[in-house]
Design a protein around this motif. Structure first.
Motif, PDB file in Angstrom:
ATOM      1  N   PRO A   1       0.547  -1.092   0.318  1.00 29.43           N
ATOM      2  CA  PRO A   1      -0.165   0.110  -0.050  1.00 29.43           C
ATOM      3  C   PRO A   1       0.518   1.219   0.150  1.00 29.43           C
ATOM      4  N   ASP A   2       0.545   2.632  -0.258  1.00 33.54           N
ATOM      5  CA  ASP A   2       1.227   3.603  -0.292  1.00 33.54           C
ATOM      6  C   ASP A   2       0.142   4.465  -0.735  1.00 33.54           C
ATOM      7  N   VAL A   3       0.213   5.735   0.568  1.00 27.96           N
ATOM      8  CA  VAL A   3      -0.516   6.845  -0.011  1.00 27.96           C
ATOM      9  C   VAL A   3      -0.988   7.907  -1.087  1.00 27.96           C
ATOM     10  N   CYS A   4      -0.378   7.322  -2.011  1.00 21.59           N
ATOM     11  CA  CYS A   4      -0.457   8.763  -3.521  1.00 21.59           C
ATOM     12  C   CYS A   4      -1.817   7.653  -3.804  1.00 21.59           C
ATOM     13  N   TYR A   5      -2.109   6.039  -3.730  1.00 15.60           N
ATOM     14  CA  TYR A   5      -3.028   5.586  -4.263  1.00 15.60           C
ATOM     15  C   TYR A   5      -4.617   5.849  -3.893  1.00 15.60           C
TER      16      TYR A   5
ATOM     17  N   SER B   1       4.297  11.022   4.096  1.00 21.59           N
ATOM     18  CA  SER B   1       4.644   9.999   4.393  1.00 21.59           C
ATOM     19  C   SER B   1       4.260   9.130   3.203  1.00 21.59           C
ATOM     20  N   ASP B   2       4.798   8.546   1.878  1.00 20.66           N
ATOM     21  CA  ASP B   2       3.933   7.223   1.124  1.00 20.66           C
ATOM     22  C   ASP B   2       3.852   5.860   2.160  1.00 20.66           C
ATOM     23  N   ARG B   3       4.289   5.354   2.924  1.00 22.95           N
ATOM     24  CA  ARG B   3       3.720   4.206   3.529  1.00 22.95           C
ATOM     25  C   ARG B   3       3.910   5.123   5.472  1.00 22.95           C
TER      26      ARG B   3
ATOM     27  N   VAL C   1       6.270  16.929  -0.475  1.00 24.15           N
ATOM     28  CA  VAL C   1       5.258  17.651  -0.460  1.00 24.15           C
ATOM     29  C   VAL C   1       3.988  16.565  -1.466  1.00 24.15           C
ATOM     30  N   TYR C   2       4.819  15.235  -1.980  1.00 30.39           N
ATOM     31  CA  TYR C   2       3.789  14.641  -2.767  1.00 30.39           C
ATOM     32  C   TYR C   2       3.008  14.088  -2.414  1.00 30.39           C
ATOM     33  N   HIS C   3       2.984  13.395  -1.665  1.00 32.99           N
ATOM     34  CA  HIS C   3       2.882  11.486  -0.517  1.00 32.99           C
ATOM     35  C   HIS C   3       1.375  12.918   0.522  1.00 32.99           C
ATOM     36  N   THR C   4       2.368  13.850   0.741  1.00 34.37           N
ATOM     37  CA  THR C   4       1.474  14.927   0.848  1.00 34.37           C
ATOM     38  C   THR C   4      -0.197  15.745   1.064  1.00 34.37           C
TER      39      THR C   4
HETATM   40 ZN   LIG Z   1       3.089   7.050  -3.865  1.00 30.86          ZN
END
Ligand SMILES: [Zn+2]
Ligand SMILES: CN(C(=O)[C@H](Cc1cnc[nH]1)NC(=O)OCc1ccccc1)[C@@H](Cc1ccccc1)C(=O)N[C@@H](Cc1ccc(O)cc1)C(=O)NO
Length: 334
Positions: free
Chosen positions: A239-243, A281-283, A290-293
């Motif tokens: 799993p990854d926050v951006c998903y 963060s991503d996990r 900044v991207y995952h935020t």
């Molecule tokens: Zn990600």
């Protein structure tokens, strides 16, 4: 079946550290000496969009961006404009449809659309469409469904969608649909949640969601949720926050966000935030960026988390209030 209100209130106990995330974003844009800053110069414009849109979605863009900072950002965006009408990811880099969209999104967020030379942007984007309806990312010719989304989104934000062959663009996207209901970057490309977002988003803009098998794709998207609550981009991946954004925005466009456990996803996102120095963060326990935020906050917004004041549109990845300024009806209002 718990209502969204119950689910969302149960997650309120782990609150979103809004002020810490706001200062993390502002500091990230200030630290020009880090290696990360140098490595990401070619996508600086996307980085600015993620930061500004995160602040706007948390409702504190006005509070954190004074007139000078706003002017500094808008003149940096202007410095990324190319002769071709495209925008580059960073000053001195080549123009590309990815960064042309980021530029238009930044102008929209700052309510500064009058600074755009619409005709030259439209002319550039039009020139990227091929006979089969697909779009290249730039003049070097790489074709990918991501670029169709960027092209249609950019033109719709400029109210110039009619300048390209939308039907052909949607028919090409349909050729990238797989047996699992998902979409890939090109015909035959494997399904990936990021590509699913770009294809479903493009079909929503083109008003051709009839190409989508909602139940089959909804099932594939819901299958992205793993036992810790987070979402992955493909089967068997971590799993990854951006998903939280790529999967949830597609589910939201299909009206199926209740097909996943939203409380569990919100808890996963909140476990990935660094409440002291800010950022998501991503996990869990990874370094925030900044991207995952941005994509964590956007995911919480799509779920109606009480700490995220501005609803974000799943198609354009901009706050509903920004779309209303542009005279575009947000998806949730349809
Ligand atoms: Zn990600
Ligand atoms: C270029 N890119 C990506 O490939 C990220 C990398 C990643 C983040 N977490 C896991 N991997 N992946 C990504 O955006 O995947 C979503 C996606 C894939 C294909 C199509 C559309 C979206 C990220 C930047 C990044 C690189 C490395 C680490 C964090 C962020 C990125 O700019 N994504 C773009 C979309 C995108 C995606 C893939 C690309 O090749 C180019 C652009 C975006 O979100 N714009 O607003």
């Amino acid at each position: 079946m718990s209502s969204l209100a119950d689910e969302v209130t149960t997650i309120a106990f782990e609150s979103l550290a809004v002020d810490a995330h706001a200062s993390f974003i502002v500091n990230a844009s200030a630290s020009e000496d880090t290696l990360e800053h140098a490595f990401t110069e070619h996508l600086r414009l996307s980085g600015i969009y993620w930061g500004v849109c995160a602040l706007a979605t948390m409702g504190n863009l006005r509070k954190t961006m004074d007139a000078d900072k706003r002017e500094e950002i808008l003149s940096y965006v202007a410095s990324c404009r190319c002769e071709s009408g495209a925008y580059s990811g960073g000053a001195g880099h080549d123009g590309h449809v990815l960064y042309t969209l980021s530029a238009v999104q930044i102008y929209a967020l700052f309510d500064a659309m009058d600074r755009i030379d619409r005709d030259s942007v439209v002319n550039y984007v039009k020139g990227l469409q091929l006979a089969d309806g697909s779009f290249q990312g730039d003049e070097w010719g790489e074709v990918d469904t991501r670029f169709t989304y960027c092209a249609l989104s950019t033109l719709r934000l400029l109210d110039r969608l009619h300048e390209v062959d939308v039907e052909a663009a949607c028919a090409y996207i349909n050729k990238c649909k797989n047996f699992d209901g998902g979409f890939g970057a090109t015909p035959g490309g494997e399904s990936h949640a990021g590509q699913v977002f770009t294809c479903v988003g493009a079909l929503a803009i083109g008003n051709r969601l009839d190409y989508v098998d909602g139940d089959l794709l909804g099932w594939w998207l819901a299958e992205r949720q793993v036992k810790v609550g987070g979402l992955n981009g493909r089967p068997e991946k971590l799993p990854d926050v951006c998903y939280s954004w790529w999967v949830l925005s597609a589910l939201s466009i299909l009206g199926k966000t209740h097909w996943i456990d939203r409380g569990a996803l919100a808890r996963f996102i909140l476990r990935c935030q660094d409440e002291t120095s800010g950022g998501i963060s991503d996990r869990p326990d990874d370094e925030p960026d900044v991207y995952h935020t941005f994509f964590g906050i956007a995911g919480l917004s799509l779920m109606g988390h009480p700490a995220v004041v501005e609803p974000i549109d799943p198609v354009f990845a901009l706050p509903n209030s920004v779309l209303k300024q542009l005279g575009i009806e947000p998806w949730s209002a349809r």
